[in-house]
Scaffold this motif. Structure first.
Motif, mmCIF file in Angstrom:
data_model
loop_
_atom_site.group_PDB
_atom_site.id
_atom_site.type_symbol
_atom_site.label_atom_id
_atom_site.label_comp_id
_atom_site.label_asym_id
_atom_site.label_seq_id
_atom_site.Cartn_x
_atom_site.Cartn_y
_atom_site.Cartn_z
ATOM 1 N N SER A 238 11.905 24.229 3.419
ATOM 2 C CA SER A 238 11.443 23.916 2.725
ATOM 3 C C SER A 238 9.972 23.333 2.558
ATOM 4 O O SER A 238 9.444 22.985 2.403
ATOM 5 N N SER A 239 10.661 21.372 2.124
ATOM 6 C CA SER A 239 9.419 20.854 2.850
ATOM 7 C C SER A 239 9.938 19.405 2.986
ATOM 8 O O SER A 239 10.963 18.774 2.579
ATOM 9 N N TYR A 240 9.633 18.584 3.314
ATOM 10 C CA TYR A 240 9.926 16.947 4.303
ATOM 11 C C TYR A 240 9.445 15.915 3.147
ATOM 12 O O TYR A 240 7.518 16.234 2.620
ATOM 13 N N ASN A 241 10.469 15.345 2.980
ATOM 14 C CA ASN A 241 10.018 13.876 1.794
ATOM 15 C C ASN A 241 8.659 13.149 3.535
ATOM 16 O O ASN A 241 9.460 12.910 4.276
ATOM 17 N N ILE A 242 7.642 12.787 2.362
ATOM 18 C CA ILE A 242 6.949 11.614 3.774
ATOM 19 C C ILE A 242 7.360 10.350 2.419
ATOM 20 O O ILE A 242 6.912 10.578 1.352
ATOM 21 N N SER A 243 7.249 9.111 2.912
ATOM 22 C CA SER A 243 6.381 7.798 2.147
ATOM 23 C C SER A 243 5.869 7.319 2.641
ATOM 24 O O SER A 243 5.592 7.271 4.354
ATOM 25 N N ALA A 244 4.703 6.519 2.475
ATOM 26 C CA ALA A 244 4.318 5.094 3.097
ATOM 27 C C ALA A 244 4.973 3.843 1.892
ATOM 28 O O ALA A 244 5.154 2.602 2.100
ATOM 29 N N VAL A 245 4.242 4.277 0.977
ATOM 30 C CA VAL A 245 4.130 2.132 -0.114
ATOM 31 C C VAL A 245 4.935 3.095 -1.326
ATOM 32 O O VAL A 245 4.740 4.301 -1.882
ATOM 33 N N SER A 246 5.675 2.284 -1.909
ATOM 34 C CA SER A 246 6.357 1.987 -3.551
ATOM 35 C C SER A 246 5.999 1.101 -3.775
ATOM 36 O O SER A 246 6.185 0.247 -3.743
ATOM 37 N N PHE A 247 5.184 1.305 -5.371
ATOM 38 C CA PHE A 247 4.803 0.177 -6.197
ATOM 39 C C PHE A 247 4.611 0.295 -7.581
ATOM 40 O O PHE A 247 4.503 1.886 -8.326
ATOM 41 N N THR A 248 4.367 -0.683 -8.205
ATOM 42 C CA THR A 248 4.779 -0.050 -9.866
ATOM 43 C C THR A 248 3.245 -1.272 -10.188
ATOM 44 O O THR A 248 2.228 -2.006 -9.486
ATOM 45 N N PRO A 249 2.577 -0.706 -11.847
ATOM 46 C CA PRO A 249 1.630 -1.221 -11.699
ATOM 47 C C PRO A 249 1.183 -3.134 -12.386
ATOM 48 O O PRO A 249 -0.034 -2.907 -11.615
ATOM 49 N N LYS A 250 2.544 -3.365 -11.824
ATOM 50 C CA LYS A 250 2.183 -4.541 -11.846
ATOM 51 C C LYS A 250 1.586 -4.971 -10.524
ATOM 52 O O LYS A 250 0.963 -6.326 -10.242
ATOM 53 N N GLN A 251 1.710 -4.351 -9.757
ATOM 54 C CA GLN A 251 2.394 -5.150 -8.107
ATOM 55 C C GLN A 251 0.545 -4.969 -7.457
ATOM 56 O O GLN A 251 -0.044 -5.517 -6.972
ATOM 57 N N ILE A 252 0.202 -3.414 -8.230
ATOM 58 C CA ILE A 252 -0.993 -2.919 -7.716
ATOM 59 C C ILE A 252 -2.430 -4.158 -8.276
ATOM 60 O O ILE A 252 -3.099 -4.418 -7.812
ATOM 61 N N ALA A 253 -1.878 -4.395 -9.686
ATOM 62 C CA ALA A 253 -2.877 -5.102 -10.453
ATOM 63 C C ALA A 253 -2.939 -7.103 -9.475
ATOM 64 O O ALA A 253 -4.577 -7.086 -8.862
ATOM 65 N N LYS A 254 -1.971 -7.143 -9.035
ATOM 66 C CA LYS A 254 -1.309 -8.487 -8.209
ATOM 67 C C LYS A 254 -2.127 -8.638 -6.715
ATOM 68 O O LYS A 254 -3.376 -9.474 -6.920
ATOM 69 N N SER A 255 -2.368 -6.978 -6.688
ATOM 70 C CA SER A 255 -2.531 -7.182 -4.770
ATOM 71 C C SER A 255 -4.538 -6.602 -5.322
ATOM 72 O O SER A 255 -5.460 -7.994 -4.789
ATOM 73 N N ILE A 256 -4.656 -6.210 -6.756
ATOM 74 C CA ILE A 256 -6.271 -6.201 -6.419
ATOM 75 C C ILE A 256 -6.857 -7.639 -7.335
ATOM 76 O O ILE A 256 -7.688 -8.340 -6.732
ATOM 77 N N GLN A 257 -5.976 -8.216 -7.851
ATOM 78 C CA GLN A 257 -6.285 -10.054 -8.545
ATOM 79 C C GLN A 257 -6.774 -10.979 -6.711
ATOM 80 O O GLN A 257 -7.176 -11.896 -7.231
ATOM 81 N N LYS A 258 -5.893 -11.008 -5.908
ATOM 82 C CA LYS A 258 -6.308 -11.037 -4.559
ATOM 83 C C LYS A 258 -7.804 -11.115 -4.152
ATOM 84 O O LYS A 258 -8.574 -12.090 -3.215
ATOM 85 N N TYR A 259 -8.445 -9.886 -4.277
ATOM 86 C CA TYR A 259 -9.782 -9.435 -3.889
ATOM 87 C C TYR A 259 -10.618 -9.986 -5.416
ATOM 88 O O TYR A 259 -11.840 -10.476 -5.392
ATOM 89 N N ILE A 260 -10.070 -9.841 -6.670
ATOM 90 C CA ILE A 260 -11.061 -10.173 -7.389
ATOM 91 C C ILE A 260 -10.320 -10.894 -8.834
ATOM 92 O O ILE A 260 -8.947 -10.099 -9.700
ATOM 93 N N PRO A 261 -9.850 -11.773 -8.479
ATOM 94 C CA PRO A 261 -9.064 -12.998 -9.181
ATOM 95 C C PRO A 261 -9.423 -12.709 -11.344
ATOM 96 O O PRO A 261 -8.744 -12.921 -11.794
ATOM 97 N N GLU A 262 -10.030 -12.439 -11.657
ATOM 98 C CA GLU A 262 -10.462 -12.408 -13.042
ATOM 99 C C GLU A 262 -9.947 -11.103 -13.244
ATOM 100 O O GLU A 262 -10.420 -10.581 -14.602
#
Ligand code: AKB
Length: 319
Positions: A238-262
């Motif tokens: 049928s089709s394979y499950n594949i995964s890599a990462v899971s995150f929320t909007p809050k977590q991606i924003a935190k990750s961006i703030q590591k490079y763009i603090p403002e």
């Protein structure tokens, strides 16, 4: 078999990067890109390109015969958010295009098919954490319905007619080269563009909406790997499950703030929230890892670094 490849829907987010990757692996004349318009100039100018309407059987067949195609990647589809606005069109595009390709394979023209499914096959009744390969699938969107039904048809064509069809349930795909269009996971690409241009982003999903995601390089790697795998290793028809990462909007924003603090994020959920709420938070892809050696490479912070570095360079050097 030397692959003679047709990519249908090559102008889209995954199709365009997949085409470039295939063109780097196989001789130029072996990779034919196609779409319904000449909009993607880079794609049109970088190799053989044909106008093919995925919903028109003769349009697909003429191209298959013209180039003696034996392998198709069917990347044309209407995604979840647009599909909710145009349910009948989503059904017609997603299903008719699949039947055309399956029938060409059944008739012996095509020897191998790649058709993407999606985490959208899962619905509100599906277990949300570590969603298993085989579980309850009661999709809440038209897009999800087309993908679930499509998976059954792929399995059926394999069992009844021996069609070699391979498929992955893609999560949200993040890339800096191409924009996604009409999906619920699109925010995870838009946010990087806005972070660079405006240092702020208003998200259409709520802060704690966790969804499975993947960097484009990993998605392309998985696609090539499943197509290169030995037929006996493809045990899920049928089709394979594949995964890599899971995150929320809050977590991606935190990750961006590591490079763009403002950088700041605000939330204004719209109709896409309901779609996201019906999908899993994270996926169990043990079968893909065991059967054909799937392994992802990019973490959330890796994705953020790649996205911001490449998008910044693109802004400085507009093409
Ligand atoms: C969408 O959001 O509709 C797609 C998908 C998860 O298949 N990106």
């Amino acid at each position: 078999m030397i692959p003679k490849i047709l990519i249908i829907g090559a102008g889209g987010q995954i199709g365009s990067e997949l085409t470039q990757k295939l063109r780097s692996i196989y001789p130029a004349n072996n990779v034919i890109a196609s779409d319904i318009s000449y909009n993607n100039i880079e794609l049109v100018n970088s190799g053989i390109f044909e106008i093919v309407d995925a919903q028109d059987f003769s349009s697909v067949k003429i191209c298959v015969e013209k180039y003696q195609i034996n392998t198709i990647y069917l990347m044309a589809a209407m995604l979840s958010a647009t599909g909710e606005k145009f349910p009948r069109k989503a059904w017609e595009l997603n299903m008719e295009s699949l039947f055309h390709v399956l029938d060409l394979a059944k008739e012996g023209f095509i020897k191998k098919v790649f058709w993407p499914s999606s985490i959208a096959v899962f619905g509100p009744t599906t277990p949300k954490e570590n969603t298993p390969q085989c579980t309850i699938m009661e999709p809440a969107t038209v897009y999800g319905i087309t993908k679930e039904v499509g998976e059954h048809w792929c399995e059926y064509y394999h069992k009844q007619y021996g069609v070699d069809i391979r498929s992955l349930r893609y999560p949200g795909i993040i890339s800096w080269k191409t924009m996604p269009g009409g999906g619920t996971t699109d925010y995870a690409v838009e946010i990087y563009h806005k972070a660079i241009a405006e240092k702020k982003y208003e998200c259409f999903l709520s802060e704690d909406t966790e969804l499975p995601m993947m960097f484009m390089d990993d998605a392309i790697k998985a696609t090539i790997a499943i197509m290169d795998a030995k037929p006996e290793d493809i045990k899920v028809k049928s089709s394979y499950n594949i995964s890599a990462v899971s995150f929320t909007p809050k977590q991606i924003a935190k990750s961006i703030q590591k490079y763009i603090p403002e950088f700041t994020i605000s939330y204004n959920p719209d109709f896409r929230q309901k779609i996201a709420d019906s999908w899993p938070k994270c996926i169990d892809d043990t079968r893909a890892r065991e059967d054909w050696g799937w392994k992802h490479s990019f973490s959330l912070d890796d994705i953020t670094r790649e996205m911001l570095t490449n998008l910044k360079a693109k802004v400085k050097q507009p093409v």
